[in-house]
Enzyme design. Structure first.
Site, PDB file in Angstrom:
ATOM      1  N   GLY A 245       0.739  -1.128   0.107  1.00 44.61           N
ATOM      2  CA  GLY A 245      -0.016   0.077   0.182  1.00 44.61           C
ATOM      3  C   GLY A 245       0.872   1.303  -0.020  1.00 44.61           C
ATOM      4  O   GLY A 245       0.029   2.208  -0.161  1.00 44.61           O
ATOM      5  N   GLU A 282       3.576  -7.095   1.419  1.00 44.26           N
ATOM      6  CA  GLU A 282       3.064  -7.344   0.171  1.00 44.26           C
ATOM      7  C   GLU A 282       3.113  -5.872  -0.698  1.00 44.26           C
ATOM      8  O   GLU A 282       2.145  -5.613  -1.134  1.00 44.26           O
ATOM      9  CB  GLU A 282       1.627  -7.725   0.143  1.00 44.26           C
ATOM     10  CG  GLU A 282       1.354  -8.995   0.940  1.00 44.26           C
ATOM     11  CD  GLU A 282      -0.051  -9.041   1.356  1.00 44.26           C
ATOM     12  OE1 GLU A 282      -1.132  -8.436   0.654  1.00 44.26           O
ATOM     13  OE2 GLU A 282      -0.648 -10.139   2.250  1.00 44.26           O
ATOM     14  N   ARG A 285       2.836  -1.317  -6.032  1.00 39.08           N
ATOM     15  CA  ARG A 285       3.283   0.003  -6.681  1.00 39.08           C
ATOM     16  C   ARG A 285       4.719   0.613  -6.156  1.00 39.08           C
ATOM     17  O   ARG A 285       5.193   0.980  -6.975  1.00 39.08           O
ATOM     18  CB  ARG A 285       2.083   0.987  -6.208  1.00 39.08           C
ATOM     19  CG  ARG A 285       2.200   2.556  -6.911  1.00 39.08           C
ATOM     20  CD  ARG A 285       1.209   3.393  -6.411  1.00 39.08           C
ATOM     21  NE  ARG A 285      -0.141   2.773  -5.872  1.00 39.08           N
ATOM     22  CZ  ARG A 285      -1.103   3.073  -6.681  1.00 39.08           C
ATOM     23  NH1 ARG A 285      -1.136   3.319  -7.727  1.00 39.08           N
ATOM     24  NH2 ARG A 285      -2.327   2.364  -6.070  1.00 39.08           N
ATOM     25  N   ARG A 321      -5.402   4.268 -15.511  1.00 34.74           N
ATOM     26  CA  ARG A 321      -5.643   4.842 -14.388  1.00 34.74           C
ATOM     27  C   ARG A 321      -6.333   6.185 -14.422  1.00 34.74           C
ATOM     28  O   ARG A 321      -7.082   6.416 -13.312  1.00 34.74           O
ATOM     29  CB  ARG A 321      -4.326   5.157 -13.802  1.00 34.74           C
ATOM     30  CG  ARG A 321      -3.372   3.722 -13.361  1.00 34.74           C
ATOM     31  CD  ARG A 321      -2.481   3.796 -12.251  1.00 34.74           C
ATOM     32  NE  ARG A 321      -2.639   4.070 -11.107  1.00 34.74           N
ATOM     33  CZ  ARG A 321      -2.941   5.005 -10.291  1.00 34.74           C
ATOM     34  NH1 ARG A 321      -2.117   6.033 -11.147  1.00 34.74           N
ATOM     35  NH2 ARG A 321      -3.164   5.087  -9.207  1.00 34.74           N
ATOM     36  N   TYR A 325      -9.533   6.217 -12.114  1.00 36.83           N
ATOM     37  CA  TYR A 325      -9.376   7.012 -10.584  1.00 36.83           C
ATOM     38  C   TYR A 325      -9.050   8.395 -10.907  1.00 36.83           C
ATOM     39  O   TYR A 325      -8.927   9.113  -9.769  1.00 36.83           O
ATOM     40  CB  TYR A 325      -8.167   6.210  -9.957  1.00 36.83           C
ATOM     41  CG  TYR A 325      -8.100   5.049 -10.015  1.00 36.83           C
ATOM     42  CD1 TYR A 325      -9.013   4.195  -9.324  1.00 36.83           C
ATOM     43  CD2 TYR A 325      -7.150   4.403 -10.788  1.00 36.83           C
ATOM     44  CE1 TYR A 325      -8.921   2.616  -9.658  1.00 36.83           C
ATOM     45  CE2 TYR A 325      -7.068   2.901 -10.814  1.00 36.83           C
ATOM     46  CZ  TYR A 325      -7.778   2.088 -10.241  1.00 36.83           C
ATOM     47  OH  TYR A 325      -7.720   0.664 -10.288  1.00 36.83           O
ATOM     48  N   CYS A 352     -12.813   5.555 -28.489  1.00 43.01           N
ATOM     49  CA  CYS A 352     -14.126   6.378 -28.684  1.00 43.01           C
ATOM     50  C   CYS A 352     -14.962   6.408 -27.149  1.00 43.01           C
ATOM     51  O   CYS A 352     -15.924   5.952 -27.293  1.00 43.01           O
ATOM     52  CB  CYS A 352     -14.870   5.592 -29.812  1.00 43.01           C
ATOM     53  SG  CYS A 352     -14.048   5.568 -31.031  1.00 43.01           S
ATOM     54  N   GLU A 353     -14.515   7.191 -26.395  1.00 40.99           N
ATOM     55  CA  GLU A 353     -14.838   7.534 -25.039  1.00 40.99           C
ATOM     56  C   GLU A 353     -14.368   8.668 -24.684  1.00 40.99           C
ATOM     57  O   GLU A 353     -13.191   9.194 -24.776  1.00 40.99           O
ATOM     58  CB  GLU A 353     -14.311   6.454 -23.938  1.00 40.99           C
ATOM     59  CG  GLU A 353     -14.751   5.206 -24.297  1.00 40.99           C
ATOM     60  CD  GLU A 353     -15.678   4.534 -23.279  1.00 40.99           C
ATOM     61  OE1 GLU A 353     -16.176   5.228 -22.448  1.00 40.99           O
ATOM     62  OE2 GLU A 353     -15.996   3.289 -23.580  1.00 40.99           O
ATOM     63  N   TYR A 380       0.122  -0.949 -12.420  1.00 41.49           N
ATOM     64  CA  TYR A 380      -1.209  -0.887 -12.347  1.00 41.49           C
ATOM     65  C   TYR A 380      -1.573  -0.247 -13.775  1.00 41.49           C
ATOM     66  O   TYR A 380      -2.544   0.519 -14.056  1.00 41.49           O
ATOM     67  CB  TYR A 380      -1.967  -0.217 -11.403  1.00 41.49           C
ATOM     68  CG  TYR A 380      -1.732  -0.774 -10.178  1.00 41.49           C
ATOM     69  CD1 TYR A 380      -2.178  -2.036  -9.897  1.00 41.49           C
ATOM     70  CD2 TYR A 380      -1.086  -0.173  -9.072  1.00 41.49           C
ATOM     71  CE1 TYR A 380      -1.920  -2.758  -8.936  1.00 41.49           C
ATOM     72  CE2 TYR A 380      -0.771  -0.947  -7.817  1.00 41.49           C
ATOM     73  CZ  TYR A 380      -1.371  -2.200  -7.654  1.00 41.49           C
ATOM     74  OH  TYR A 380      -1.257  -2.955  -6.521  1.00 41.49           O
TER      75      TYR A 380
END
Ligand code: LLP
Length: 427
Positions: A245, A282, A285, A321, A325, A352-353, A380
């Site tokens: 994290g 763990e 990132r 990303r 987010y 196309c968005e 990520y």
């Protein structure tokens, strides 16, 4: 020009952007764009901060491979002595293919299937991080049917606010993760009574891109309270898994250094007499995020009444990303232009968005054909890439000791079509 991300091994020479001394524009010309380029030295430097933090302790760094699961990246960590945190049977296969030691693999995630449990038990992974009583019972049944005992930790939801994006906060009561603090002891008592389970440890992970030390310290207190209660109930715990994290510098963020953070956490462990307990972490990132960039070419400039658009050949399928987010990634030209006035652009992809953007309101002096680097793209990005709009996934290059080597071919349309069965196919 903005500053370069901390720990990235990026530099400029005569304006030209280099990664670990390698000319990125040359790599873009050789391999085309979009192209991910990673620095092995940056990965090992990030890992070294954890190793320094754990000097003299018994600790296993299990790289959370969801951050970047490309085989050569996994090999870097396997060869550096890391274990792996996996969340699927596919990740198990990849970790083994990268040469992982099975006993150094831990299996996280709320939805493990019987098939995944079976494979993981058969290869002898180190621990299952179990997230519900229902999962515990299924795992017990699978292990009994194989004549094995499954090593387990229970993932505790400490109800701590990691103060990060709500989609990547995992240690709050409202999240789907872990077992509520107040139910943990009873769950351990249940686990300890099952013939197919062997209680090994306790596990906790409160979120991702955490830049504050406070939530970690709070979570550690809560976990240690539970360790004391579980052991007082006669169930010994061999290890404490404290998750990952830790954040990185995307936009001038200043997360604590891994060794500094662990100095504080270890002081807590020492004060309560757990300082020599086996530790597992763990991180994902923080080991790879700032070790990579995504190179992309400017296709078109499109001035508009309200906005100017800089249309590039990388898109949300390559780098999801920002779309997912509203995440910020620095975007910089590989070779800045002199004598051209910068304009404010939204940097967008060809998908196309309207959500297909990589950066908003960026000051750039660019022309079509120029190359840009989207920074902090080691975590990520490729691992979340998709084939949306039938776009092939990008190629990847690893700089290893200053030498660039291709570690993934660009995906072709034929690669994408390989698994599909057209209506005229023979059954
Ligand atoms: N352990 C567990 C149980 C996790 O769920 C995660 C991440 C990690 C470790 C590694 O966390 P890290 O050290 O990488 O923060 N796609 C999002 C991030 C999702 C993180 C999910 N879990 C993003 O792009 O920001």
């Amino acid at each position: 020009m903005t500053t370069l991300p901390q720990g990235s091994f990026l530099s400029r020479q005569d304006g030209q952007l280099l990664l670990e001394g390698c000319d990125l524009a040359g790599l873009a010309r050789t391999h085309q764009t979009p192209l991910f380029v990673y620095s092995k030295a940056a990965m090992l430097q990030a890992l070294a901060a954890y190793q320094r933090g754990f000097a003299g302790r018994s600790a296993l760094v299990c790289y959370a491979m969801k951050a970047n699961s490309t085989l050569a990246v996994l090999q870097v960590f396997a060869q550096a002595g890391c274990g792996f945190d996996i969340v699927s049977g596919g990740e198990l296969d990849r970790a083994l293919a990268a040469g992982a030691t099975p006993s150094n693999i831990i299996f996280s995630g709320v939805g493990k299937t019987r098939a995944e449990m079976t494979k993981a038990l058969q290869v002898g992974i180190g621990c299952f991080n179990v997230e519900s009583q229902a999962e515990l019972d299924v795992l017990n049944g699978v292990a009994v049917s194989l004549g094995l005992r499954a090593p387990v930790s229970i993932r505790v939801n400490p109800n701590v606010d990691a103060k990060t994006h709500p989609y990547i906060s995992t240690g709050l009561k409202g999240n789907k993760f872990g077992i509520a603090h107040e139910d943990v002891l009873a769950t351990y008592q249940h686990a300890a009574a099952q013939p197919g389970l062997a209680v090994k440890g306790i596990d906790c992970h409160i979120g991702s891109q955490i830049t504050d030390t406070g939530p970690y310290l709070d979570a550690m207190d809560r976990v240690l309270d539970l360790v004391a209660a579980i052991e007082a109930a006669g169930i010994p715990l061999h290890h404490i898994d404290f998750g990952g994290g830790l954040g990185i510098d995307y936009q001038g963020d200043q997360p604590p250094a891994a060794d500094g953070l662990w100095a504080q956490l270890l002081a807590k462990l020492d004060a309560r007499g757990y300082g020599q307990r086996q530790l597992v972490i763990e991180p994902g990132r923080s080991l790879v995020g700032n070790a990579g960039v995504c190179l992309t070419e400017v296709l078109y400039l499109k001035p508009g009444e309200h906005k100017n658009f800089c249309i590039v050949d990388a898109a949300m399928n390559d780098l999801p990303r920002p779309a997912m987010y509203e995440a910020y990634h620095r975007i910089e030209p590989l070779q800045p232009r002199s004598g051209m006035a910068a304009q404010t652009y939204d940097v967008v992809g060809p998908v196309c968005e309207s959500g297909d953007w990589l950066g908003r309101d960026r000051e750039l002096a660019v022309a079509p054909g120029d190359l840009l680097a989207v920074m902090s793209a080691g975590a990520y990005c490729m691992s979340m890439a998709s084939n949306y709009n039938t776009r092939g996934r990008a190629a990847e290059v690893l700089i290893d000791n200053g030498q660039a080597r291709l570690i993934r071919h660009r995906e072709s349309t034929a690669d994408q079509l390989r698994l599909e069965l057209p209506l005229n196919a023979k059954p």
